[in-house]
Scaffold this motif. Structure first.
Motif, PDB file in Angstrom:
ATOM      1  N   PHE A 110      -7.006   4.840  -2.141  1.00 45.71           N
ATOM      2  CA  PHE A 110      -5.960   5.498  -2.843  1.00 45.71           C
ATOM      3  C   PHE A 110      -6.041   6.737  -2.771  1.00 45.71           C
ATOM      4  O   PHE A 110      -4.942   7.898  -2.724  1.00 45.71           O
ATOM      5  N   CYS A 134       2.571   2.091  -3.793  1.00 45.09           N
ATOM      6  CA  CYS A 134       1.916   2.250  -4.335  1.00 45.09           C
ATOM      7  C   CYS A 134       1.059   3.039  -4.192  1.00 45.09           C
ATOM      8  O   CYS A 134       1.381   4.408  -4.859  1.00 45.09           O
ATOM      9  N   THR A 135       0.841   3.710  -2.811  1.00 46.36           N
ATOM     10  CA  THR A 135       0.981   5.032  -3.097  1.00 46.36           C
ATOM     11  C   THR A 135       1.830   6.387  -2.749  1.00 46.36           C
ATOM     12  O   THR A 135       1.785   7.419  -3.849  1.00 46.36           O
ATOM     13  N   GLU A 136       3.290   5.930  -3.284  1.00 52.99           N
ATOM     14  CA  GLU A 136       4.570   6.424  -2.900  1.00 52.99           C
ATOM     15  C   GLU A 136       4.596   6.331  -5.479  1.00 52.99           C
ATOM     16  O   GLU A 136       5.207   7.479  -5.878  1.00 52.99           O
ATOM     17  N   LYS A 140      -1.945  12.877   1.734  1.00 55.95           N
ATOM     18  CA  LYS A 140       0.207  12.893   1.144  1.00 55.95           C
ATOM     19  C   LYS A 140      -0.041  13.887   0.754  1.00 55.95           C
ATOM     20  O   LYS A 140       1.047  14.653   0.708  1.00 55.95           O
ATOM     21  N   ASP A 196      -9.250   2.916  -9.200  1.00 58.25           N
ATOM     22  CA  ASP A 196      -8.859   1.585  -9.148  1.00 58.25           C
ATOM     23  C   ASP A 196      -7.819   1.255 -10.770  1.00 58.25           C
ATOM     24  O   ASP A 196      -6.935   0.933 -10.875  1.00 58.25           O
ATOM     25  N   HIS A 200      -9.138   9.615  -9.045  1.00 53.93           N
ATOM     26  CA  HIS A 200      -8.476   8.443  -9.433  1.00 53.93           C
ATOM     27  C   HIS A 200      -9.464   7.108  -9.504  1.00 53.93           C
ATOM     28  O   HIS A 200     -10.373   7.731  -8.897  1.00 53.93           O
ATOM     29  N   THR A 218       0.767  -0.681   0.021  1.00 57.54           N
ATOM     30  CA  THR A 218       0.008  -0.126   0.185  1.00 57.54           C
ATOM     31  C   THR A 218       0.626   1.019  -0.005  1.00 57.54           C
ATOM     32  O   THR A 218       0.991   2.282  -0.987  1.00 57.54           O
ATOM     33  N   GLN A 219       1.957   1.239   0.661  1.00 53.49           N
ATOM     34  CA  GLN A 219       3.470   2.615   0.869  1.00 53.49           C
ATOM     35  C   GLN A 219       3.701   2.274  -0.134  1.00 53.49           C
ATOM     36  O   GLN A 219       3.802   3.913  -1.217  1.00 53.49           O
ATOM     37  N   LEU A 229      -5.891   8.251   0.522  1.00 56.79           N
ATOM     38  CA  LEU A 229      -4.643   8.419   0.370  1.00 56.79           C
ATOM     39  C   LEU A 229      -3.441   9.421   0.134  1.00 56.79           C
ATOM     40  O   LEU A 229      -3.079  10.463   0.700  1.00 56.79           O
ATOM     41  N   LEU A 230      -4.145   9.394  -1.055  1.00 59.29           N
ATOM     42  CA  LEU A 230      -3.092  10.898  -2.108  1.00 59.29           C
ATOM     43  C   LEU A 230      -3.736  11.957  -1.574  1.00 59.29           C
ATOM     44  O   LEU A 230      -2.416  13.028  -1.579  1.00 59.29           O
ATOM     45  N   ILE A 253       2.133   8.774  -6.327  1.00 60.19           N
ATOM     46  CA  ILE A 253       2.463  10.301  -5.952  1.00 60.19           C
ATOM     47  C   ILE A 253       3.080  10.703  -6.985  1.00 60.19           C
ATOM     48  O   ILE A 253       3.406  12.361  -7.877  1.00 60.19           O
TER      49      ILE A 253
END
Ligand code: AMP
Length: 171
Positions: free
Chosen positions: A63, A37-39, A70, A120, A118, A34-35, A66-67, A42
């Motif tokens: 996401f 994929c988020t990176e 971030k 999936d 966004h 998950t980390q 999350l995005l 971004i």
């Protein structure tokens, strides 16, 4: 080294015969994946300023929120008809048989705001195209449409050409 493809599970014939469903729950189940994929998502945005991240029900929400956190933006849900409690705008789109529609709160985006869309999966692109129309109806400026994965054999990018379309994985 995390390989995100290894966290996407193919489910044959779900939700109906002939569809290979891309299940992202193994990815969500892993903190590291998950980390990562988020990176990666971004990185796709780069240093472009974003005011609102719009996520498409329901797997786009994970996401998108999350995005938004971030990158310091607000989150906006796009939902199926009848789910949003306040005044909505609605957009129809074509399915293989018939039509469907999606909705957004009328005050979710202010004129001129910079928007990231966004979801999936980009499949045929009908949902993303309808989502872009909703965003632009409210005067939002679409900076990027990003996805965890695009199913390129379904040509979804054709429906949203003219926008910056980006994804972490391509099938
Ligand atoms: P489409 O409008 O055809 O691009 O479909 C996009 C929406 O359907 C997205 O919200 C996806 O979550 C979902 N979707 C379509 N095809 C798949 C698939 N093969 N696996 C997982 N989700 C899919």
């Amino acid at each position: 080294m995390i390989q995100l493809q290894n966290y996407i599970r193919d489910i044959q014939d779900f939700p109906k015969k002939g569809i290979v469903f891309k299940d992202i729950t193994p990815l969500l189940n892993s903190k590291q994946a998950t980390q990562k994929c988020t990176e990666e998502l971004i990185k796709l945005i780069g240093n472009q300023a974003i005011d609102k991240v719009v996520g498409i029900e329901s797997r786009g929400f994970f996401f998108a929120t999350l995005l938004a956190q971030k990158i310091g933006a607000g989150f906006v849900p796009i939902r199926k008809p009848g789910k949003l409690p306040y005044t909505t705008i609605s957009q129809k789109y074509a399915l293989e048989y018939g039509t469907d529609s999606i909705e957004m709160h009328v005050d979710a985006i202010k004129k001129g705001e910079r928007v990231l869309l966004h979801d999936d999966v980009l499949a045929t692109g009908g949902t993303a195209q309808a989502a872009c129309k909703l965003i632009e109806t409210l005067g939002g400026k679409i900076i990027q449409c990003n996805f965890i994965m695009t199913l390129d054999f379904l040509n979804g990018k054709e429906k949203i050409k003219g926008y910056d379309v980006a994804s972490v994985l391509q099938y």
